[in-house]
Enzyme design. Structure first.
Site, PDB file in Angstrom:
ATOM      1  N   ASP A  22      59.400 -48.302  22.646  1.00 37.31           N
ATOM      2  CA  ASP A  22      59.886 -47.221  21.787  1.00 37.31           C
ATOM      3  C   ASP A  22      58.916 -47.096  20.616  1.00 37.31           C
ATOM      4  O   ASP A  22      58.084 -47.985  20.385  1.00 37.31           O
ATOM      5  CB  ASP A  22      61.300 -47.564  21.278  1.00 37.31           C
ATOM      6  CG  ASP A  22      61.847 -46.495  20.337  1.00 37.31           C
ATOM      7  OD1 ASP A  22      61.607 -45.295  20.579  1.00 37.31           O
ATOM      8  OD2 ASP A  22      62.497 -46.858  19.338  1.00 37.31           O
ATOM      9  N   SER A  23      59.062 -46.022  19.858  1.00 38.43           N
ATOM     10  CA  SER A  23      58.276 -45.889  18.637  1.00 38.43           C
ATOM     11  C   SER A  23      58.622 -46.986  17.640  1.00 38.43           C
ATOM     12  O   SER A  23      57.903 -47.181  16.660  1.00 38.43           O
ATOM     13  CB  SER A  23      58.560 -44.542  17.983  1.00 38.43           C
ATOM     14  OG  SER A  23      59.922 -44.491  17.589  1.00 38.43           O
ATOM     15  N   CYS A  85      62.303 -44.048  24.459  1.00 35.74           N
ATOM     16  CA  CYS A  85      62.025 -43.186  23.315  1.00 35.74           C
ATOM     17  C   CYS A  85      62.075 -41.740  23.789  1.00 35.74           C
ATOM     18  O   CYS A  85      61.240 -41.326  24.612  1.00 35.74           O
ATOM     19  CB  CYS A  85      60.646 -43.515  22.758  1.00 35.74           C
ATOM     20  SG  CYS A  85      60.137 -42.432  21.394  1.00 35.74           S
ATOM     21  N   GLU A 163      64.727 -48.333  11.060  1.00 39.72           N
ATOM     22  CA  GLU A 163      63.526 -49.174  10.962  1.00 39.72           C
ATOM     23  C   GLU A 163      63.585 -50.090   9.737  1.00 39.72           C
ATOM     24  O   GLU A 163      63.046 -51.186   9.748  1.00 39.72           O
ATOM     25  CB  GLU A 163      62.266 -48.302  10.891  1.00 39.72           C
ATOM     26  CG  GLU A 163      61.892 -47.635  12.206  1.00 39.72           C
ATOM     27  CD  GLU A 163      61.479 -48.616  13.299  1.00 39.72           C
ATOM     28  OE1 GLU A 163      60.689 -49.524  13.030  1.00 39.72           O
ATOM     29  OE2 GLU A 163      61.997 -48.473  14.431  1.00 39.72           O
ATOM     30  N   CYS A 195      68.260 -39.784  20.375  1.00 40.03           N
ATOM     31  CA  CYS A 195      67.193 -40.666  19.872  1.00 40.03           C
ATOM     32  C   CYS A 195      67.730 -42.080  20.001  1.00 40.03           C
ATOM     33  O   CYS A 195      68.888 -42.344  19.644  1.00 40.03           O
ATOM     34  CB  CYS A 195      66.878 -40.342  18.412  1.00 40.03           C
ATOM     35  SG  CYS A 195      65.844 -41.585  17.608  1.00 40.03           S
ATOM     36  N   HIS A 197      67.206 -44.684  18.401  1.00 41.90           N
ATOM     37  CA  HIS A 197      67.573 -45.379  17.160  1.00 41.90           C
ATOM     38  C   HIS A 197      69.038 -45.127  16.793  1.00 41.90           C
ATOM     39  O   HIS A 197      69.652 -45.944  16.102  1.00 41.90           O
ATOM     40  CB  HIS A 197      66.696 -44.901  16.001  1.00 41.90           C
ATOM     41  CG  HIS A 197      65.307 -45.488  15.982  1.00 41.90           C
ATOM     42  ND1 HIS A 197      64.342 -45.146  16.887  1.00 41.90           N
ATOM     43  CD2 HIS A 197      64.736 -46.413  15.147  1.00 41.90           C
ATOM     44  CE1 HIS A 197      63.219 -45.819  16.609  1.00 41.90           C
ATOM     45  NE2 HIS A 197      63.440 -46.592  15.566  1.00 41.90           N
TER      46      HIS A 197
END
Ligand code: DGL
Length: 282
Positions: A22-23, A85, A163, A195, A197
């Site tokens: 993932d990012s 992602c 993050e 997403c 996240h």
């Protein structure tokens, strides 16, 4: 070396690596579903946190990062790559599939299942700016959005919250509210987490949305698709004798392109147990 590939329903064992990326740390929400589906598999996870959020990046930059990570996985001889992602899937999937010849399983916003729910007819999709603007999402809406209104809501700032490990509190709640409330006001009673996240903010999203709104996370479907692809590719020889021994546990290894000390705190916290986190060399 003979690959031992098997995915019997109750005790799946794939003692070859699966690469998941993932990012950033969001894809851990997919990794946990992969782990649930494949309890004995060796899982390699790349968090490209040094370059997150992808959602605000140029498509060419995202594609370069995806190909670099795929090369890293290829060097580790992974059996499959899971693109955990939505943004990378929406932007770089054709380039990735052209470079990496083993199975690539990619997440995408769950617009199809959401649109099939016979509810209010208004579906809200929470995603990054890049995913919302992507041709891939336009295609999903075109293909599956008949008879429903699909509202695409870009959510800048939510990836950064996760993050940084800020999953609760007044600031996080206000930001979530600012994205979810307009969808509710338009009558949405189904919200798609577009997403990876966002499952880490699910408690906040559900609190704002209330009990009558269904929240859909496509991660379990991605894990099922991975199992299906691995089973389809397994030879009869590979299947033989490949059942995991009772109680055998798969291992994970994590790499990050972001600050290592932070990742070494955040990844175990999100993953829920101790985790080996190394610096990504690409
Ligand atoms: N978890 C990524 C996704 O699913 C976030 C992308 C980003 O970094 O913007 O899209």
């Amino acid at each position: 070396m003979a690959r031992r590939l098997s995915v019997p329903p109750e005790r799946r064992s794939i003692p070859i690596p699966i690469g998941v990326f993932d990012s950033g740390v969001g894809g851990l929400s997919v990794l946990r579903e992969v782990r649930r589906a494949l309890p004995a598999a060796e899982l390699l996870y790349v968090a490209d946190s040094g370059h997150a959020p992808y959602g605000e990046r140029d498509p060419a930059f995202i594609t370069d990062r995806v190909l670099a990570i795929a090369e890293f996985f290829r060097a580790h001889d992974v059996a499959a790559i899971v693109v955990a992602c939505n943004t990378a899937s929406a932007v770089a999937l054709p380039a990735l599939r052209a470079q990496f010849t083993r199975p690539v399983v990619a997440i995408e916003p769950a617009i199809k299942p959401a649109a099939q729910r016979p509810r209010s007819g208004v579906v809200g999709v929470l995603a990054t700016s890049r995913t919302v603007a992507s041709a891939g999402v336009a295609r999903l809406v075109e293909a599956h959005g008949h008879g429903v209104r699909v509202l695409l809501q870009a959510c800048p700032g939510l990836v950064e919250l996760v993050e940084s490990g800020e999953l609760s509190g007044a600031r996080a709640e206000a930001l979530v509210e600012s994205f979810v409330r307009p969808l509710l006001n338009e009558g949405a009673d189904t919200l798609v987490l577009g997403c990876t996240h966002y499952p880490f903010l699910r408690a906040l999203i559900e609190r704002v949305a209330g009990p009558n709104v269904e929240v859909i996370d496509p991660a379990p479907a991605v894990a099922r698709e991975l199992v299906r692809r691995l089973e389809a590719g397994a030879t009869p020889d590979a299947r033989e004798g490949s059942e995991g021994s009772e109680g055998s546990e798969g291992i994970e290894c994590f790499w990050t392109s972001g600050p290592l000390a932070h990742a070494r705190m955040l990844i175990p916290a999100l993953w829920g147990r101790a985790a080996q986190v190394l610096a990504l060399p690409c």
